[in-house]
Scaffold this active site. Structure first.
Site, PDB file in Angstrom:
ATOM      1  N   ARG A 220      -9.651   0.761   8.926  1.00 27.94           N
ATOM      2  CA  ARG A 220      -9.328  -0.620   9.271  1.00 27.94           C
ATOM      3  C   ARG A 220     -10.470  -1.319   9.998  1.00 27.94           C
ATOM      4  O   ARG A 220     -10.342  -2.504  10.345  1.00 27.94           O
ATOM      5  CB  ARG A 220      -8.094  -0.628  10.154  1.00 27.94           C
ATOM      6  CG  ARG A 220      -6.794  -0.862   9.331  1.00 27.94           C
ATOM      7  CD  ARG A 220      -5.736  -1.088  10.299  1.00 27.94           C
ATOM      8  NE  ARG A 220      -4.508  -1.718   9.990  1.00 27.94           N
ATOM      9  CZ  ARG A 220      -3.457  -1.181   9.378  1.00 27.94           C
ATOM     10  NH1 ARG A 220      -3.534  -0.022   8.812  1.00 27.94           N
ATOM     11  NH2 ARG A 220      -2.336  -1.838   9.309  1.00 27.94           N
TER      12      ARG A 220
ATOM     13  N   ARG B  37      11.070  -1.121  11.998  1.00 24.30           N
ATOM     14  CA  ARG B  37       9.792  -1.355  12.679  1.00 24.30           C
ATOM     15  C   ARG B  37       9.842  -2.656  13.467  1.00 24.30           C
ATOM     16  O   ARG B  37       9.988  -3.735  12.893  1.00 24.30           O
ATOM     17  CB  ARG B  37       8.658  -1.426  11.644  1.00 24.30           C
ATOM     18  CG  ARG B  37       8.322  -0.108  11.019  1.00 24.30           C
ATOM     19  CD  ARG B  37       7.239  -0.259   9.965  1.00 24.30           C
ATOM     20  NE  ARG B  37       6.033  -0.933  10.447  1.00 24.30           N
ATOM     21  CZ  ARG B  37       4.909  -1.013   9.747  1.00 24.30           C
ATOM     22  NH1 ARG B  37       4.826  -0.472   8.551  1.00 24.30           N
ATOM     23  NH2 ARG B  37       3.859  -1.628  10.242  1.00 24.30           N
TER      24      ARG B  37
ATOM     25  N   LYS C 112       0.829  -1.217   0.000  1.00 26.75           N
ATOM     26  CA  LYS C 112       0.000   0.000   0.000  1.00 26.75           C
ATOM     27  C   LYS C 112       0.861   1.264   0.000  1.00 26.75           C
ATOM     28  O   LYS C 112       0.634   2.176  -0.790  1.00 26.75           O
ATOM     29  CB  LYS C 112      -0.945   0.026   1.218  1.00 26.75           C
ATOM     30  CG  LYS C 112      -1.898  -1.156   1.303  1.00 26.75           C
ATOM     31  CD  LYS C 112      -2.870  -1.026   2.452  1.00 26.75           C
ATOM     32  CE  LYS C 112      -2.248  -1.100   3.838  1.00 26.75           C
ATOM     33  NZ  LYS C 112      -1.680  -2.431   4.194  1.00 26.75           N
TER      34      LYS C 112
HETATM   35  O1  C5P Z   1      -0.704   0.719   8.281  1.00 26.28           O
HETATM   36  P1  C5P Z   1       0.468   0.150   8.999  1.00 26.28           P
HETATM   37  O2  C5P Z   1       0.661  -1.318   8.704  1.00 26.28           O
HETATM   38  O3  C5P Z   1       1.701   0.940   8.825  1.00 26.28           O
HETATM   39  O4  C5P Z   1       0.093   0.233  10.551  1.00 26.28           O
HETATM   40  C1  C5P Z   1       0.992  -0.212  11.544  1.00 26.28           C
HETATM   41  C2  C5P Z   1       0.232  -0.454  12.830  1.00 26.28           C
HETATM   42  O5  C5P Z   1      -0.419   0.755  13.241  1.00 26.28           O
HETATM   43  C3  C5P Z   1      -0.884  -1.469  12.730  1.00 26.28           C
HETATM   44  O6  C5P Z   1      -0.408  -2.806  12.856  1.00 26.28           O
HETATM   45  C4  C5P Z   1      -1.752  -1.056  13.910  1.00 26.28           C
HETATM   46  O7  C5P Z   1      -1.190  -1.489  15.135  1.00 26.28           O
HETATM   47  C5  C5P Z   1      -1.659   0.460  13.850  1.00 26.28           C
HETATM   48  N1  C5P Z   1      -2.773   1.037  13.071  1.00 26.28           N
HETATM   49  C6  C5P Z   1      -4.041   1.052  13.620  1.00 26.28           C
HETATM   50  N2  C5P Z   1      -5.099   1.579  12.923  1.00 26.28           N
HETATM   51  C7  C5P Z   1      -4.919   2.097  11.695  1.00 26.28           C
HETATM   52  C8  C5P Z   1      -3.624   2.092  11.110  1.00 26.28           C
HETATM   53  C9  C5P Z   1      -2.567   1.551  11.828  1.00 26.28           C
HETATM   54  O8  C5P Z   1      -4.240   0.580  14.728  1.00 26.28           O
HETATM   55  N3  C5P Z   1      -5.975   2.606  11.031  1.00 26.28           N
HETATM   56 MG    MG Z   2       2.143   1.014   5.131  1.00 30.41          MG
END
Ligand code: C5P
Ligand code: MG
Length: 190
Positions: free
Chosen positions: A89, A134, A14
C-alpha cells in the site's frame, strides 16, 4: 512461480476476486487486511496496535505490516505462488516486497489494478458494511479517509510497478464473473 498483486481502491473487489483466482491458479491468498482483522479478533498486541489505525481509516506503519507479511510468506514456502491483496500500500512496502521475493529467488509477475469509480466504491463499501462486521465500512468519514489515503499513498505503487512493466489496469465494473474473466485473460498472458 506466479506472484500477483491484486491492486485497487478499498471496495474494488480485491478480496472477492482473489478468492476465485487462488482456486483457479492454485496460489496462496495473502490479505493483510484479513490478517489484521484476525489479530484484532484475538486481541493480540499486533491486533491492538493495528486497530488504532484501522478504526480511523489510516495505514498501519510500514514496518509492522511488512513484518506480518514476511511471517506469512515465510510460513508458507512451498506454494506455487502468492496473491497479495491489499499489500503493498506504499512505495516502502513495494520495495520490501520486491526484496522478499528476490530472497526467495522469485519476483512479482504482475500487478493487476481493479479500476472502479469513486461513487461506485462508496456505494459498495456501505453495502458491504451491512454484513461485513467492519466498523471501517460503516462510517462515511472513515471510508472517505481510506479513499484519500489510497490516492495519496497507495496509488503511486501502480507507477512503481509500471516502471517494471508489470502494472495493468482491468475494468472493475460489471458482474463478478465478467471481472474475473478479464483478470484471467491478463493472468493467462503471463
Ligand atoms: O485491505 P483492507 O481494505 O481489508 O484493509 C483494511 C485496513 O487495514 C486499511 O484501511 C488499513 O487501515 C489497514 N491496512 C494497512 N496496510 C495494509 C493493509 C491494510 O494499514 N497493507
Ligand atoms: Mg479486502
Amino acid at each position: 512461480m506466479v506472484n500477483l498483486i491484486l491492486f485497487g481502491p478499498p471496495g474494488s473487489g480485491k478480496g472477492t476476486q482473489a478468492a476465485k483466482l487462488v482456486e483457479k491458479y492454485n496460489l496462496l491468498h495473502i490479505s493483510t487486511g484479513d490478517l489484521f482483522r484476525y489479530e484484532m479478533g484475538n486481541d493480540t498486541p499486533l491486533g491492538k496496535e493495528a486497530k488504532s489505525y484501522i478504526e480511523k481509516g489510516e495505514l498501519v506503519p510500514d514496518e509492522v505490516t511488512v513484518g506480518m507479511l514476511r511471517n506469512k510468506v515465510e510460513a508458507n514456502p512451498d506454494v506455487q505462488g502468492y496473491i497479495f491483496d491489499g499489500f503493498p500500500r506504499t512505495i516502502a512496502q513495494s520495495e520490501a516486497l520486491d526484496k522478499l521475493m528476490a530472497e526467495k529467488d522469485t519476483a512479482i509477475s504482475a500487478l493487476l489494478m481493479l479500476d472502479v469509480p469513486d461513487e461506485e466504491i462508496i456505494k459498495r463499501i456501505l453495502e458491504r458494511g451491512k454484513t461485513s462486521g467492519r466498523a471501517d465500512d460503516l462510517d462515511e468519514t472513515i471510508i472517505q479517509n481510506r479513499i484519500d489515503v489510497y490516492k495519496s499513498e497507495t496509488s503511486p505503487v501502480f507507477d512503481y510497478y509500471g516502471k517494471q512493466d508489470k502494472a495493468e489496469k482491468v475494468d472493475g465494473v460489471g458482474s463478478i464473473e465478467e471481472i474475473f474473466d478479464r483478470l484471467c485473460a491478463s493472468v493467462d498472458k503471463l
